[in-house]
Write a protein that holds these residues in place. Structure first.
Motif, PDB file in Angstrom:
ATOM      1  N   LYS A  99       0.872  -1.174   0.000  1.00  0.00           N
ATOM      2  CA  LYS A  99       0.000   0.000   0.000  1.00  0.00           C
ATOM      3  C   LYS A  99       0.897   1.207   0.000  1.00  0.00           C
ATOM      4  CE  LYS A  99      -3.553  -2.472   2.483  1.00  0.00           C
ATOM      5  NZ  LYS A  99      -4.155  -2.738   3.790  1.00  0.00           N
ATOM      6  N   GLY A 100       1.244   1.644  -1.185  1.00  0.00           N
ATOM      7  CA  GLY A 100       2.177   2.764  -1.231  1.00  0.00           C
ATOM      8  C   GLY A 100       2.578   3.110  -2.651  1.00  0.00           C
ATOM      9  N   PHE A 101       3.668   3.858  -2.735  1.00  0.00           N
ATOM     10  CA  PHE A 101       4.140   4.370  -4.021  1.00  0.00           C
ATOM     11  C   PHE A 101       5.088   3.380  -4.688  1.00  0.00           C
ATOM     12  CE2 PHE A 101       3.110   8.038  -1.390  1.00  0.00           C
ATOM     13  CZ  PHE A 101       2.358   8.808  -2.254  1.00  0.00           C
ATOM     14  N   VAL A 102       4.987   3.275  -6.012  1.00  0.00           N
ATOM     15  CA  VAL A 102       5.992   2.581  -6.800  1.00  0.00           C
ATOM     16  C   VAL A 102       6.556   3.630  -7.765  1.00  0.00           C
ATOM     17  CG1 VAL A 102       6.559   0.541  -8.177  1.00  0.00           C
ATOM     18  CG2 VAL A 102       4.423   0.589  -6.874  1.00  0.00           C
ATOM     19  N   PHE A 103       7.842   3.832  -7.670  1.00  0.00           N
ATOM     20  CA  PHE A 103       8.544   4.807  -8.518  1.00  0.00           C
ATOM     21  C   PHE A 103       9.285   3.951  -9.537  1.00  0.00           C
ATOM     22  CE2 PHE A 103      12.479   7.834  -7.703  1.00  0.00           C
ATOM     23  CZ  PHE A 103      12.831   7.809  -9.029  1.00  0.00           C
ATOM     24  N   ILE A 104       8.842   4.032 -10.791  1.00  0.00           N
ATOM     25  CA  ILE A 104       9.413   3.178 -11.825  1.00  0.00           C
ATOM     26  C   ILE A 104      10.368   4.014 -12.671  1.00  0.00           C
ATOM     27  CG2 ILE A 104       8.897   1.473 -13.626  1.00  0.00           C
ATOM     28  CD1 ILE A 104       6.049   1.334 -12.584  1.00  0.00           C
ATOM     29  N   GLY A 105      11.647   3.672 -12.596  1.00  0.00           N
ATOM     30  CA  GLY A 105      12.648   4.341 -13.422  1.00  0.00           C
ATOM     31  C   GLY A 105      12.670   3.652 -14.778  1.00  0.00           C
ATOM     32  N   LEU A 106      12.458   4.429 -15.844  1.00  0.00           N
ATOM     33  CA  LEU A 106      12.305   3.849 -17.179  1.00  0.00           C
ATOM     34  C   LEU A 106      13.299   4.450 -18.141  1.00  0.00           C
ATOM     35  CD1 LEU A 106       8.447   4.350 -17.394  1.00  0.00           C
ATOM     36  CD2 LEU A 106       9.579   2.142 -17.193  1.00  0.00           C
ATOM     37  N   ILE A 107      13.556   3.704 -19.185  1.00  0.00           N
ATOM     38  CA  ILE A 107      14.350   4.254 -20.279  1.00  0.00           C
ATOM     39  C   ILE A 107      13.590   3.950 -21.567  1.00  0.00           C
ATOM     40  CG2 ILE A 107      15.844   2.214 -20.515  1.00  0.00           C
ATOM     41  CD1 ILE A 107      18.186   4.316 -20.650  1.00  0.00           C
ATOM     42  N   LYS A 108      13.493   4.954 -22.413  1.00  0.00           N
ATOM     43  CA  LYS A 108      12.788   4.782 -23.682  1.00  0.00           C
ATOM     44  C   LYS A 108      13.834   4.551 -24.758  1.00  0.00           C
ATOM     45  CE  LYS A 108      11.207   8.477 -26.084  1.00  0.00           C
ATOM     46  NZ  LYS A 108      11.299   8.511 -27.537  1.00  0.00           N
ATOM     47  N   VAL A 109      13.774   3.358 -25.362  1.00  0.00           N
ATOM     48  CA  VAL A 109      14.707   3.004 -26.437  1.00  0.00           C
ATOM     49  C   VAL A 109      13.872   2.850 -27.710  1.00  0.00           C
ATOM     50  CG1 VAL A 109      16.477   1.357 -27.189  1.00  0.00           C
ATOM     51  CG2 VAL A 109      16.085   1.710 -24.737  1.00  0.00           C
ATOM     52  N   ASP A 110      14.106   3.696 -28.704  1.00  0.00           N
ATOM     53  CA  ASP A 110      13.302   3.664 -29.947  1.00  0.00           C
ATOM     54  C   ASP A 110      11.806   3.570 -29.660  1.00  0.00           C
ATOM     55  OD1 ASP A 110      15.680   3.613 -31.314  1.00  0.00           O
ATOM     56  OD2 ASP A 110      15.723   1.417 -31.414  1.00  0.00           O
ATOM     57  N   ASN A 111      11.308   4.409 -28.803  1.00  0.00           N
ATOM     58  CA  ASN A 111       9.867   4.454 -28.476  1.00  0.00           C
ATOM     59  C   ASN A 111       9.354   3.271 -27.671  1.00  0.00           C
ATOM     60  OD1 ASN A 111       9.136   6.983 -29.494  1.00  0.00           O
ATOM     61  ND2 ASN A 111       9.285   6.148 -31.577  1.00  0.00           N
ATOM     62  N   GLU A 112      10.232   2.394 -27.216  1.00  0.00           N
ATOM     63  CA  GLU A 112       9.777   1.268 -26.389  1.00  0.00           C
ATOM     64  C   GLU A 112      10.292   1.464 -24.956  1.00  0.00           C
ATOM     65  OE1 GLU A 112       7.664  -0.624 -27.854  1.00  0.00           O
ATOM     66  OE2 GLU A 112       8.142   0.148 -29.844  1.00  0.00           O
ATOM     67  N   PRO A 113       9.408   1.324 -23.955  1.00  0.00           N
ATOM     68  CA  PRO A 113       9.848   1.538 -22.571  1.00  0.00           C
ATOM     69  C   PRO A 113      10.418   0.273 -21.919  1.00  0.00           C
ATOM     70  CG  PRO A 113       7.468   1.227 -22.646  1.00  0.00           C
ATOM     71  CD  PRO A 113       7.953   1.128 -24.070  1.00  0.00           C
ATOM     72  N   TYR A 114      11.505   0.441 -21.175  1.00  0.00           N
ATOM     73  CA  TYR A 114      12.119  -0.634 -20.382  1.00  0.00           C
ATOM     74  C   TYR A 114      12.296  -0.141 -18.950  1.00  0.00           C
ATOM     75  CZ  TYR A 114      13.356  -2.743 -24.842  1.00  0.00           C
ATOM     76  OH  TYR A 114      13.303  -3.293 -26.098  1.00  0.00           O
ATOM     77  N   VAL A 115      12.171  -1.065 -18.002  1.00  0.00           N
ATOM     78  CA  VAL A 115      12.363  -0.684 -16.599  1.00  0.00           C
ATOM     79  C   VAL A 115      13.851  -0.743 -16.264  1.00  0.00           C
ATOM     80  CG1 VAL A 115      11.857  -1.253 -14.193  1.00  0.00           C
ATOM     81  CG2 VAL A 115      10.094  -1.560 -15.953  1.00  0.00           C
ATOM     82  N   ILE A 116      14.352   0.326 -15.676  1.00  0.00           N
ATOM     83  CA  ILE A 116      15.733   0.332 -15.172  1.00  0.00           C
ATOM     84  C   ILE A 116      15.736  -0.064 -13.705  1.00  0.00           C
ATOM     85  CG2 ILE A 116      17.693   1.775 -14.592  1.00  0.00           C
ATOM     86  CD1 ILE A 116      17.299   3.340 -16.965  1.00  0.00           C
ATOM     87  N   GLU A 117      14.782   0.453 -12.970  1.00  0.00           N
ATOM     88  CA  GLU A 117      14.743   0.130 -11.541  1.00  0.00           C
ATOM     89  C   GLU A 117      13.367   0.429 -10.974  1.00  0.00           C
ATOM     90  OE1 GLU A 117      16.883   2.674  -8.904  1.00  0.00           O
ATOM     91  OE2 GLU A 117      16.230   4.494  -9.910  1.00  0.00           O
ATOM     92  N   TYR A 118      13.093  -0.246  -9.862  1.00  0.00           N
ATOM     93  CA  TYR A 118      11.938   0.097  -9.040  1.00  0.00           C
ATOM     94  C   TYR A 118      12.448   0.773  -7.772  1.00  0.00           C
ATOM     95  CZ  TYR A 118       8.843  -3.338 -11.398  1.00  0.00           C
ATOM     96  OH  TYR A 118       8.078  -4.043 -12.286  1.00  0.00           O
ATOM     97  N   ASN A 119      11.721   1.800  -7.331  1.00  0.00           N
ATOM     98  CA  ASN A 119      11.910   2.309  -5.976  1.00  0.00           C
ATOM     99  C   ASN A 119      10.552   2.187  -5.297  1.00  0.00           C
ATOM    100  OD1 ASN A 119      14.707   3.343  -6.114  1.00  0.00           O
ATOM    101  ND2 ASN A 119      13.833   4.667  -7.676  1.00  0.00           N
ATOM    102  N   VAL A 120      10.567   2.005  -3.997  1.00  0.00           N
ATOM    103  CA  VAL A 120       9.309   1.681  -3.308  1.00  0.00           C
ATOM    104  C   VAL A 120       8.794   2.870  -2.510  1.00  0.00           C
ATOM    105  CG1 VAL A 120       9.866  -0.759  -3.280  1.00  0.00           C
ATOM    106  CG2 VAL A 120      10.551   0.668  -1.340  1.00  0.00           C
ATOM    107  N   ARG A 121       9.094   4.052  -3.006  1.00  0.00           N
ATOM    108  CA  ARG A 121       8.800   5.321  -2.336  1.00  0.00           C
ATOM    109  C   ARG A 121       8.761   6.375  -3.410  1.00  0.00           C
ATOM    110  NH1 ARG A 121      13.500   7.479  -3.820  1.00  0.00           N
ATOM    111  NH2 ARG A 121      15.089   5.938  -4.240  1.00  0.00           N
ATOM    112  N   MET A 122       8.455   7.601  -3.049  1.00  0.00           N
ATOM    113  CA  MET A 122       8.523   8.684  -4.030  1.00  0.00           C
ATOM    114  C   MET A 122       9.980   9.111  -4.215  1.00  0.00           C
ATOM    115  SD  MET A 122       5.725   9.449  -5.497  1.00  0.00           S
ATOM    116  CE  MET A 122       6.026  11.091  -6.161  1.00  0.00           C
ATOM    117  N   GLY A 123      10.262   9.779  -5.310  1.00  0.00           N
ATOM    118  CA  GLY A 123      11.614  10.270  -5.574  1.00  0.00           C
ATOM    119  C   GLY A 123      11.824  11.649  -4.967  1.00  0.00           C
ATOM    120  N   ASP A 124      13.079  12.006  -4.826  1.00  0.00           N
ATOM    121  CA  ASP A 124      13.424  13.342  -4.356  1.00  0.00           C
ATOM    122  C   ASP A 124      14.528  13.842  -5.284  1.00  0.00           C
ATOM    123  OD1 ASP A 124      13.836  15.617  -2.926  1.00  0.00           O
ATOM    124  OD2 ASP A 124      14.230  14.645  -1.014  1.00  0.00           O
ATOM    125  N   PRO A 125      14.327  14.834  -6.109  1.00  0.00           N
ATOM    126  CA  PRO A 125      13.346  15.913  -6.067  1.00  0.00           C
ATOM    127  C   PRO A 125      12.069  15.716  -6.899  1.00  0.00           C
ATOM    128  CG  PRO A 125      14.978  16.461  -7.699  1.00  0.00           C
ATOM    129  CD  PRO A 125      15.341  15.097  -7.169  1.00  0.00           C
TER     130      PRO A 125
END
Ligand code: AMP
Ligand code: GLY
Length: 423
Positions: free
Chosen positions: A271-297
């Motif tokens: 029950k919380g935030f999922v911060f999904i770090g993504l990279i777009k390669v030729d218009n296709e999204p890939y996950v780089i990392e998950y964080n289990v909280r909000m990001g700062d900044p």
């Protein structure tokens, strides 16, 4: 209700700022907080991983909701501690269980989760000291640059990207044999390098349903033009201009839905935030990392765009009612520029007096590393203040932030003048 926010950065000041606006909040506490949170809430001096101290604070102040800012207490199991402690069982804690937090606490676990649930990510293998030679052989079969990731939490420093094969082999050895990142690098994930542009997507989930929050892009390097050392983040923009409907639909269908479904199938309390770090390669999204909280900044640009009452939204998350919940987003763009101490992210001095805060107009100043002493506001960290502005587009918003920054000063103050330069 009385509400407690755990943490002391710009992210936590932003949560406090939004929650203080809700008429559902009676007394607001931030632990340990900073000079900014002290102006709108009561700061409580405790360590966020000292669960006994958190419990005492919650019980003494009749707190009904706890929002966990940083990852550390989550990875150490604060949600499980609340669930298992009779006096805390009915407190609405916003943050995943320890099993959920492993998505950030272990890179290998995150990769296995993505493989299991068919979520697009870079190909990888993981190695320990026993398989060091196999790791070196694996590197020989990859194309440069080489991406090495310490499995555990390493304060954002555990990822190395190296152009040279022999250097990559040496660093693998440093991580596995010489504990370069301590216990965190006793296991190392080696993965394929993805060449593209990064963005972050924030999701709020109750474990079954989800809401996608505004996207953001942060600027991690200390130097202009994305040069120099990695920092916690020097600025951010929301929304991400290139995250159009087509890309967002791919992200929702291929990444967000399978992530939430995966959590539910694996019976993980989340029950919380999922911060999904993504990279777009030729218009296709890939996950780089998950964080289990909000990001700062990122929080400093995402939350100011949420018009919906944050306490209502978080309560719906806790009660698993997000499916029926409508969330209203401000259509304007938000930007934030971080003011940092000279020397950061290496050694820097603290305790410098900040002046000009009373002159800021048309921007919101979120405190990151500050403290109040004898009625003066002093620097107390590497990242000191985040100057957030909203306007019709991100360039106009940035202009406001930069105009206000001219009015602010402290000894050896630094900031990037090129946030958004690549957009
Ligand atoms: P992480 O701590 O996993 O977010 O990684 C830190 C940074 O390393 C990311 O923000 C990316 O810029 C970069 N990075 C991580 N993994 C990859 C990859 N597979 N390909 C390219 N860059 C990566
Ligand atoms: N700004 C990146 C993070 O919060 O992890």
């Amino acid at each position: 209700m009385n509400i407690l926010i755990l943490g002391s950065g710009g992210r936590e000041h932003t949560f406090a700022y939004k929650i203080a606006q809700s008429n559902r909040c009676e007394k607001l506490f931030v632990a340990p907080g900073n000079a900014g949170t002290a102006s709108i809430a009561t700061n409580v001096d405790l360590k966020v991983t000292d669960f006994g101290a958190v419990k005492k604070c919650v019980v003494e102040n009749n707190i009904e909701m706890v929002i966990v800012g940083p990852e550390d207490p989550l990875v150490h199991g604060i949600a499980d501690y609340f669930a298992e402690t009779s006096e805390l069982q009915n407190v609405m804690l916003i943050g995943p269980s320890k099993r959920g937090a492993l998505l950030e606490g272990s890179k290998q676990r995150a990769k296995e989760f993505m493989m299991q649930h068919n979520i697009p990510t870079a190909a990888y293998e993981s190695f320990t000291v026993e398989s060091l030679e196999a790791g070196k052989a694996f590197l020989e079969n990859l194309n440069p640059p080489y991406v090495l990731k310490a499995d555990g939490l390493a304060a954002g420093k555990g990822v190395l990207i190296l152009k040279d094969l022999s250097e990559a082999k040496q660093e693998l050895e440093n991580m596995l044999t010489h504990s370069k990142f301590g216990e965190a690098s006793s296991k190392v994930v080696i993965e394929e390098f993805l060449d593209g542009i990064e963005l972050s997507v924030f999701v709020l989930t109750d474990g079954k349903n989800y809401k996608i929050l505004p996207t953001a892009k942060d600027y991690k390097r200390i130097g202009e033009g994305d040069t120099g050392l990695n920092t916690g983040g020097m600025g951010a923009i929301s929304p991400v201009p290139f995250a159009d409907g087509v890309l967002m639909k791919k992200i929702e269908d291929r990444i967000v839905k399978p992530t939430v479904r995966g959590l539910s199938e694996e019976k993980i309390d989340y029950k919380g935030f999922v911060f999904i770090g993504l990279i777009k390669v030729d218009n296709e999204p890939y996950v780089i990392e998950y964080n289990v909280r909000m990001g700062d900044p990122e929080t400093e640009v995402v939350l100011p765009r949420i018009k919906t009452d944050l306490v209502d939204l978080l309560e719906a998350t806790y009660r698993q009612n997000l499916g029926n919940f409508n969330i209203e987003i401000d259509g304007r763009a938000a930007t934030t520029v971080m003011l940092v101490s000279g020397g950061y992210p290496d050694a820097y001095e603290k305790g410098k007096e900040i002046s000009g805060l009373e002159n800021v107009e048309g921007s919101i100043v979120f405190h990151a590393g500050t403290k109040l002493e004898n009625d003066k506001i002093l620097t107390n960290g590497g990242r000191v203040l985040a100057i957030t502005s909203l306007d019709d587009d991100f360039r106009k918003a940035l202009k406001k932030s930069y105009q206000n920054i001219e009015k602010l000063s402290f000894d050896r103050m630094q900031y990037r003048r090129d946030i958004g330069f690549d957009l």
